[in-house]
Write a protein that holds these residues in place. Structure first.
Motif, PDB file in Angstrom:
ATOM      1  N   ILE A   1       0.844  -1.202   0.000  1.00  0.00           N
ATOM      2  CA  ILE A   1       0.000   0.000   0.000  1.00  0.00           C
ATOM      3  C   ILE A   1       0.879   1.251   0.000  1.00  0.00           C
ATOM      4  O   ILE A   1       0.606   2.221  -0.714  1.00  0.00           O
ATOM      5  CB  ILE A   1      -0.969  -0.016   1.208  1.00  0.00           C
ATOM      6  N   ALA A   2       1.957   1.229   0.787  1.00  0.00           N
ATOM      7  CA  ALA A   2       2.874   2.374   0.835  1.00  0.00           C
ATOM      8  C   ALA A   2       3.507   2.599  -0.543  1.00  0.00           C
ATOM      9  O   ALA A   2       3.613   3.729  -1.023  1.00  0.00           O
ATOM     10  CB  ALA A   2       3.961   2.135   1.887  1.00  0.00           C
ATOM     11  N   ARG A   3       3.916   1.502  -1.194  1.00  0.00           N
ATOM     12  CA  ARG A   3       4.536   1.601  -2.517  1.00  0.00           C
ATOM     13  C   ARG A   3       3.544   2.141  -3.531  1.00  0.00           C
ATOM     14  O   ARG A   3       3.857   3.019  -4.332  1.00  0.00           O
ATOM     15  CB  ARG A   3       5.046   0.213  -2.942  1.00  0.00           C
ATOM     16  N   GLU A   4       2.331   1.637  -3.465  1.00  0.00           N
ATOM     17  CA  GLU A   4       1.292   2.062  -4.415  1.00  0.00           C
ATOM     18  C   GLU A   4       1.019   3.564  -4.279  1.00  0.00           C
ATOM     19  O   GLU A   4       0.904   4.280  -5.267  1.00  0.00           O
ATOM     20  CB  GLU A   4       0.006   1.270  -4.146  1.00  0.00           C
ATOM     21  N   TRP A   5       0.971   4.025  -3.029  1.00  0.00           N
ATOM     22  CA  TRP A   5       0.692   5.449  -2.796  1.00  0.00           C
ATOM     23  C   TRP A   5       1.852   6.317  -3.288  1.00  0.00           C
ATOM     24  O   TRP A   5       1.642   7.358  -3.916  1.00  0.00           O
ATOM     25  CB  TRP A   5       0.416   5.704  -1.315  1.00  0.00           C
ATOM     26  N   ASN A   6       3.066   5.900  -3.019  1.00  0.00           N
ATOM     27  CA  ASN A   6       4.230   6.660  -3.491  1.00  0.00           C
ATOM     28  C   ASN A   6       4.237   6.773  -5.019  1.00  0.00           C
ATOM     29  O   ASN A   6       4.541   7.823  -5.571  1.00  0.00           O
ATOM     30  CB  ASN A   6       5.529   5.996  -3.006  1.00  0.00           C
ATOM     31  N   GLU A   7       3.892   5.665  -5.674  1.00  0.00           N
ATOM     32  CA  GLU A   7       3.856   5.677  -7.140  1.00  0.00           C
ATOM     33  C   GLU A   7       2.728   6.570  -7.650  1.00  0.00           C
ATOM     34  O   GLU A   7       2.879   7.314  -8.605  1.00  0.00           O
ATOM     35  CB  GLU A   7       3.685   4.246  -7.671  1.00  0.00           C
ATOM     36  N   LEU A   8       1.618   6.478  -6.950  1.00  0.00           N
ATOM     37  CA  LEU A   8       0.429   7.234  -7.355  1.00  0.00           C
ATOM     38  C   LEU A   8       0.677   8.745  -7.318  1.00  0.00           C
ATOM     39  O   LEU A   8       0.306   9.471  -8.245  1.00  0.00           O
ATOM     40  CB  LEU A   8      -0.700   6.844  -6.403  1.00  0.00           C
ATOM     41  N   ILE A   9       1.326   9.228  -6.256  1.00  0.00           N
ATOM     42  CA  ILE A   9       1.504  10.684  -6.157  1.00  0.00           C
ATOM     43  C   ILE A   9       2.665  11.186  -7.008  1.00  0.00           C
ATOM     44  O   ILE A   9       2.736  12.362  -7.317  1.00  0.00           O
ATOM     45  CB  ILE A   9       1.676  11.191  -4.693  1.00  0.00           C
ATOM     46  N   SER A  10       3.591  10.299  -7.391  1.00  0.00           N
ATOM     47  CA  SER A  10       4.742  10.791  -8.152  1.00  0.00           C
ATOM     48  C   SER A  10       4.645  10.483  -9.648  1.00  0.00           C
ATOM     49  O   SER A  10       5.513  10.868 -10.423  1.00  0.00           O
ATOM     50  CB  SER A  10       6.043  10.232  -7.565  1.00  0.00           C
TER      51      SER A  10
END
Lengths: 147, 147
Positions: free
Chosen positions: B104-113
């Motif tokens: 989930i942390a990885r997905e969010w980081n990818e999503l915002i960048s």
């Protein structure tokens, strides 16, 4: 590249520690600072509008407003045109805290951005703003009914 | 320039909403994600080390660890060489949650960048890292005895 959010959340939590040390008002904690800023900036907002503006879920808004009302920082009134809409207003007690909350926020912003060249800050803020748009879109797409 | 922290904190709160929607484990809430990541990365850390690593005060660490222990996610043992140091270990139950929390942390980081050019991201992260140093220094200078 290390995870952005790990660093970003640490800065946010440091700010929270900083605020807790600085602000000493009856019952106002670091977690209420955003409510103070947003409620005073937008008196008469509905609870749903506050949830969207702050980016938290409605149950947290309700719980926090119950607390702030109990402590005398806000009043709530039903909208005269739509009784289901509950509008939130700051009291004199909250307005009295506002200058200090604003000063602490300003001090922290200056503290973390000092010594960073203007051109880098400009890129930084541009990227941060685009990230905010993506963040809000991601949550609004999936969580409208819960916000 | 608009206040940096307003935008930064909004991104952080959107992430919290995103995590709450995604992760469904017995008693693990968005506010515990950082504990899961840090405790699993540093098994055997003391409570004071966790407070410093996460950037929160000791009382919040103690309260959260009490909760996580009660739910079976951690165990605590006194350090054999210094009985006052309480060391924290993840249980199998916490280790089972870890891959999902990381995803989930990885997905969010990818999503915002996503859609942000690499050179801008690089400046962004460089500035963010310097801000983190200033943030931590500011809190550590003033609040050592409370951390």
């Amino acid at each position: 590249m290390p995870t952005i959010m790990k660093t970003l959340n640490r800065i946010s939590r440091c700010q929270s520690l900083f605020r807790n040390e600085r602000l000493q008002h009856d019952g106002i904690l670091s977690c209420h600072h955003t409510f103070v800023l947003v409620i005073c900036r937008n008196p008469g907002s509905s609870q749903d509008e506050l949830a969207r503006e702050i980016c938290i879920n409605k149950s947290t808004v309700t719980r926090t407003l119950n607390y702030l009302e109990e402590k005398g920082y806000i009043t709530r009134r039903a909208d005269s045109e739509d009784k289901r809409r509950i509008l939130v207003y700051p009291t004199e007690k909250m307005l009295a805290v506002l200058p200090e909350v604003r000063a602490i926020a300003r001090e922290w912003n200056e503290l973390i951005s000092k010594d960073i060249p203007e051109d880098e800050l400009s890129v930084f803020y541009s990227v941060l703003s685009r990230m905010e748009l993506s963040a809000k879109a991601a949550v609004e797409c999936r969580g409208d009914e819960d916000r």
